[in-house]
Design an enzyme around this catalytic site. Sequence first.
Site, PDB file in Angstrom:
ATOM      1  N   ASP A 270      -4.365   0.656  -9.554  1.00 29.80           N
ATOM      2  CA  ASP A 270      -5.796   0.375  -9.667  1.00 29.80           C
ATOM      3  C   ASP A 270      -6.213   0.169 -11.125  1.00 29.80           C
ATOM      4  OD1 ASP A 270      -5.562   0.929  -7.017  1.00 29.80           O
ATOM      5  OD2 ASP A 270      -6.592   2.848  -7.089  1.00 29.80           O
TER       6      ASP A 270
ATOM      7  N   SER B 128     -25.784   8.512 -15.008  1.00 30.12           N
ATOM      8  CA  SER B 128     -25.267   7.697 -13.902  1.00 30.12           C
ATOM      9  C   SER B 128     -26.443   7.180 -13.081  1.00 30.12           C
ATOM     10  CB  SER B 128     -24.351   8.551 -13.009  1.00 30.12           C
ATOM     11  OG  SER B 128     -24.286   7.966 -11.718  1.00 30.12           O
TER      12      SER B 128
ATOM     13  N   GLU C  83       0.841  -1.204   0.000  1.00 29.08           N
ATOM     14  CA  GLU C  83       0.000   0.000   0.000  1.00 29.08           C
ATOM     15  C   GLU C  83       0.868   1.243   0.000  1.00 29.08           C
ATOM     16  OE1 GLU C  83      -3.147  -0.032  -1.152  1.00 29.08           O
ATOM     17  OE2 GLU C  83      -3.675  -1.336   0.523  1.00 29.08           O
ATOM     18  N   HIS C  84       0.488   2.189  -0.850  1.00 28.32           N
ATOM     19  CA  HIS C  84       1.227   3.446  -1.021  1.00 28.32           C
ATOM     20  C   HIS C  84       2.660   3.193  -1.496  1.00 28.32           C
ATOM     21  CE1 HIS C  84      -1.864   6.241   0.378  1.00 28.32           C
ATOM     22  NE2 HIS C  84      -2.236   5.268   1.188  1.00 28.32           N
TER      23      HIS C  84
HETATM   24  C1  GLA Z   1      -5.198   4.614  -4.196  1.00 31.10           C
HETATM   25  C2  GLA Z   1      -4.434   4.942  -5.479  1.00 31.10           C
HETATM   26  C3  GLA Z   1      -3.429   3.844  -5.812  1.00 31.10           C
HETATM   27  C4  GLA Z   1      -2.547   3.515  -4.609  1.00 31.10           C
HETATM   28  C5  GLA Z   1      -3.397   3.294  -3.359  1.00 31.10           C
HETATM   29  C6  GLA Z   1      -2.563   3.137  -2.126  1.00 31.10           C
HETATM   30  O1  GLA Z   1      -6.008   3.494  -4.406  1.00 31.10           O
HETATM   31  O2  GLA Z   1      -5.325   5.105  -6.566  1.00 31.10           O
HETATM   32  O3  GLA Z   1      -2.641   4.242  -6.916  1.00 31.10           O
HETATM   33  O4  GLA Z   1      -1.578   4.502  -4.406  1.00 31.10           O
HETATM   34  O5  GLA Z   1      -4.295   4.369  -3.131  1.00 31.10           O
HETATM   35  O6  GLA Z   1      -1.793   1.992  -2.199  1.00 31.10           O
END
Ligand code: GLA
Length: 391
Positions: free
Chosen positions: A179, A75, A41-42
């Site tokens: 993502d 939407s 994460e991050h």
């Molecule tokens: C969000 C961002 C991703 C990633 C996560 C943390 O989902 O869109 O690119 O940085 O946070 O891991």
Amino acid sequence: MSNSVASFESMADALRQRFQQLHGRRPRIFRAPGRANLIGEHTDYNDGYVMPVAIDLYTWVAASRRDDRILHVHSDHFGETIEMSLDALSGSPRKHWSDYIRGVAAVLAAGGREVSGANLVIHGQVPLGAGLSSSASLEVSTALALMWTSNFELPPLAMVTVCQRAEHEYVGTRCGIMDQFVSTFGRSYHALMLDCRSLDFQLLPIPANARVVILNTMVRHELAAGEYNRRRADCESAVKTLRRHLPTVVALRDVTSADLERYKSELPDQVYRRCRHVISENQRVLAAAETLQAGDLNRFGHLMYESHRSLQCDYQVSSRELDVLVELASACPGVYGARMTGGGFGGCTVNLVRSDAVERFQSHITEGYKRATGIILAAYVCSAADGAGAW
Ligand code: GLA
């Protein structure tokens, strides 16, 4: 909740019918999945490693071509219809759901392709603001729909970067690539281990005796974009400082724990702790890939707990509700590991649970969470899904 093909069929039928009533013609339907990140994460915007799964919750887009220069978009979630001209797409974020559509259309057009007018009806199953990438799934499904209505195709990786750029420039979040990447390249029954620098990836089978269970705190990550961009800026400022001593460093991916300790005194404490999270998290993802391949889910789960603690204490992106859920999960029999997933500040935890323990886990944790917070959570027992495509 695990979605079946039959329930997807009836959902797509209902969407098709609604589209036909609105526009008097048969649409083509595209869908792109949300994601849960198992670990890493991050790290993506630090050129590091991530290990998400695409999940069987999708954003669906029904589309047909128009002969004018208008995007006519409905939407379902917002119960709102908007029209925009393809000749007036520019401008800063408007903090409206249509920013995603505007952004994807604008970035596709900026690539020199002719984007034509289109009717779009959007139906989202990915809960919004829950850290499950409703944004990326909307971007990717929209990109597929607009490429089809405009009669051109980009290679999948080029589409991924279009979507990421749309989010940077038209939504205002400087997200990494995880993502959009997993929403496009995810594979059923597999986690996707991605090197966010080379963009090489490996598909790792999720053992059949484990389920990915997502628990929604039901607290949305409202202020997250500003905090997210600040975390990213902290990482970039650390790289700038460390480069004075380590000129080959391009991103935190290139910094070792020993380097960080050596130059600790030159970084503000908060920035030091941000770095400590990123550097240790990259190591955890590499270790997690090995343990998954070896089928050692206990060790994998242990790494998930460590990841959560690091996000809580060093990166400071957790929340009380997320911490309560992880704490409760750690006391449940049959749970290998649990952690917050996504950007943080609310949203969801991801839990790796022994298949035969899922039911008890769900009822135990629903009770405990209600007692601790007064909130009724939502649980999704997910299957790792294939990436985006036409339905
Ligand atoms: C969000 C961002 C991703 C990633 C996560 C943390 O989902 O869109 O690119 O940085 O946070 O891991």
